[in-house]
Scaffold this motif. Structure first.
Motif, PDB file in Angstrom:
ATOM      1  N   VAL A 126       0.842  -1.198   0.000  1.00 43.09           N
ATOM      2  CA  VAL A 126       0.000   0.000   0.000  1.00 43.09           C
ATOM      3  C   VAL A 126       0.878   1.249   0.000  1.00 43.09           C
ATOM      4  CG1 VAL A 126      -1.683   1.319   1.337  1.00 43.09           C
ATOM      5  CG2 VAL A 126      -1.965  -1.140   1.090  1.00 43.09           C
ATOM      6  N   VAL A 127       1.904   1.263   0.839  1.00 39.79           N
ATOM      7  CA  VAL A 127       2.818   2.406   0.889  1.00 39.79           C
ATOM      8  C   VAL A 127       3.456   2.636  -0.484  1.00 39.79           C
ATOM      9  CG1 VAL A 127       4.997   3.236   1.853  1.00 39.79           C
ATOM     10  CG2 VAL A 127       3.280   2.228   3.355  1.00 39.79           C
ATOM     11  N   ASN A 128       3.948   1.564  -1.100  1.00 40.72           N
ATOM     12  CA  ASN A 128       4.569   1.689  -2.419  1.00 40.72           C
ATOM     13  C   ASN A 128       3.569   2.173  -3.461  1.00 40.72           C
ATOM     14  OD1 ASN A 128       7.112   0.896  -1.564  1.00 40.72           O
ATOM     15  ND2 ASN A 128       6.706  -1.256  -1.942  1.00 40.72           N
ATOM     16  N   LEU A 129       2.370   1.636  -3.427  1.00 37.77           N
ATOM     17  CA  LEU A 129       1.345   2.050  -4.367  1.00 37.77           C
ATOM     18  C   LEU A 129       1.047   3.538  -4.225  1.00 37.77           C
ATOM     19  CD1 LEU A 129      -0.820   1.176  -6.469  1.00 37.77           C
ATOM     20  CD2 LEU A 129      -2.345   0.808  -4.535  1.00 37.77           C
ATOM     21  N   LEU A 130       0.884   3.985  -2.995  1.00 45.28           N
ATOM     22  CA  LEU A 130       0.575   5.395  -2.763  1.00 45.28           C
ATOM     23  C   LEU A 130       1.735   6.307  -3.139  1.00 45.28           C
ATOM     24  CD1 LEU A 130      -1.387   5.193   0.601  1.00 45.28           C
ATOM     25  CD2 LEU A 130      -2.300   5.635  -1.693  1.00 45.28           C
ATOM     26  N   SER A 131       2.959   5.845  -2.932  1.00 43.83           N
ATOM     27  CA  SER A 131       4.099   6.687  -3.262  1.00 43.83           C
ATOM     28  C   SER A 131       4.271   6.838  -4.772  1.00 43.83           C
ATOM     29  CB  SER A 131       5.374   6.135  -2.633  1.00 43.83           C
ATOM     30  OG  SER A 131       5.748   4.922  -3.250  1.00 43.83           O
ATOM     31  N   LEU A 132       3.763   5.894  -5.550  1.00 36.47           N
ATOM     32  CA  LEU A 132       3.871   5.952  -7.007  1.00 36.47           C
ATOM     33  C   LEU A 132       2.664   6.615  -7.666  1.00 36.47           C
ATOM     34  CD1 LEU A 132       5.237   2.354  -7.670  1.00 36.47           C
ATOM     35  CD2 LEU A 132       6.527   4.502  -7.691  1.00 36.47           C
ATOM     36  N   CYS A 133       1.614   6.811  -6.903  1.00 39.68           N
ATOM     37  CA  CYS A 133       0.353   7.298  -7.452  1.00 39.68           C
ATOM     38  C   CYS A 133       0.336   8.824  -7.477  1.00 39.68           C
ATOM     39  CB  CYS A 133      -0.802   6.767  -6.603  1.00 39.68           C
ATOM     40  SG  CYS A 133      -2.403   7.171  -7.265  1.00 39.68           S
ATOM     41  N   ASP A 134       0.104   9.382  -8.665  1.00 34.56           N
ATOM     42  CA  ASP A 134      -0.004  10.834  -8.800  1.00 34.56           C
ATOM     43  C   ASP A 134      -1.453  11.307  -8.758  1.00 34.56           C
ATOM     44  OD1 ASP A 134       2.741  11.147  -9.050  1.00 34.56           O
ATOM     45  OD2 ASP A 134       2.683  10.944 -11.232  1.00 34.56           O
ATOM     46  N   GLU A 185      -9.197   6.971  -4.098  1.00 33.19           N
ATOM     47  CA  GLU A 185     -10.566   6.900  -3.609  1.00 33.19           C
ATOM     48  C   GLU A 185     -10.566   6.382  -2.171  1.00 33.19           C
ATOM     49  OE1 GLU A 185     -14.666   4.475  -4.418  1.00 33.19           O
ATOM     50  OE2 GLU A 185     -13.256   4.683  -6.078  1.00 33.19           O
ATOM     51  N   ARG A 186     -11.185   7.111  -1.297  1.00 35.29           N
ATOM     52  CA  ARG A 186     -11.175   6.763   0.131  1.00 35.29           C
ATOM     53  C   ARG A 186     -11.807   5.404   0.394  1.00 35.29           C
ATOM     54  NH1 ARG A 186     -14.846   8.818   4.801  1.00 35.29           N
ATOM     55  NH2 ARG A 186     -13.766   7.814   6.516  1.00 35.29           N
ATOM     56  N   TYR A 246     -11.150  -0.054   2.443  1.00 37.19           N
ATOM     57  CA  TYR A 246     -11.368  -1.500   2.331  1.00 37.19           C
ATOM     58  C   TYR A 246     -10.046  -2.252   2.442  1.00 37.19           C
ATOM     59  CZ  TYR A 246     -12.406  -6.051   0.441  1.00 37.19           C
ATOM     60  OH  TYR A 246     -12.497  -7.410   0.264  1.00 37.19           O
ATOM     61  N   ILE A 247      -9.036  -1.785   1.725  1.00 38.32           N
ATOM     62  CA  ILE A 247      -7.726  -2.437   1.753  1.00 38.32           C
ATOM     63  C   ILE A 247      -7.146  -2.422   3.162  1.00 38.32           C
ATOM     64  CG2 ILE A 247      -5.323  -2.221   0.991  1.00 38.32           C
ATOM     65  CD1 ILE A 247      -6.474  -1.213  -1.710  1.00 38.32           C
ATOM     66  N   LEU A 248      -7.184  -1.268   3.819  1.00 35.74           N
ATOM     67  CA  LEU A 248      -6.610  -1.161   5.160  1.00 35.74           C
ATOM     68  C   LEU A 248      -7.393  -1.988   6.179  1.00 35.74           C
ATOM     69  CD1 LEU A 248      -5.614   2.603   5.172  1.00 35.74           C
ATOM     70  CD2 LEU A 248      -4.114   0.611   4.925  1.00 35.74           C
ATOM     71  N   ARG A 249      -8.704  -2.040   6.046  1.00 39.14           N
ATOM     72  CA  ARG A 249      -9.499  -2.876   6.959  1.00 39.14           C
ATOM     73  C   ARG A 249      -9.185  -4.359   6.757  1.00 39.14           C
ATOM     74  NH1 ARG A 249     -13.491  -0.468   9.894  1.00 39.14           N
ATOM     75  NH2 ARG A 249     -14.023   1.635   9.263  1.00 39.14           N
ATOM     76  N   THR A 250      -8.978  -4.762   5.513  1.00 36.86           N
ATOM     77  CA  THR A 250      -8.632  -6.151   5.231  1.00 36.86           C
ATOM     78  C   THR A 250      -7.300  -6.514   5.883  1.00 36.86           C
ATOM     79  OG1 THR A 250      -9.861  -6.079   3.151  1.00 36.86           O
ATOM     80  CG2 THR A 250      -8.209  -7.820   3.387  1.00 36.86           C
TER      81      THR A 250
END
Length: 61
Positions: free
Chosen positions: A20-28, A32-33, A38-42
């Motif tokens: 998740v951290v890597n995905l967010l760091s690459l995302c410009d 979507e909240r 959902y991902i973090l709750r999982t």
């Protein structure tokens, strides 16, 4: 079949968090909240029982 090792569960959840951290760091683009929640709750749903299981965990010999 033996019970799952909570250390494995914690490792997998930790790797998912790094993903998740890597995905967010690459995302410009804005994230979507609802999807992120959902991902973090999982991930949390896997971490919580594993961390509780570690309290009394004794590795099988």
């Amino acid at each position: 079949m033996p019970d799952p090792d909570p250390r494995d569960e914690l490792h997998e959840a930790t790797m998912a968090l790094w993903g998740v951290v890597n995905l967010l760091s690459l995302c410009d683009e804005p994230v979507e909240r609802r999807g992120m929640e959902y991902i973090l709750r999982t991930i949390h749903d896997r971490l919580e029982p594993a961390s509780e299981a570690l309290q009394d965990f004794r590795p099988q010999q």
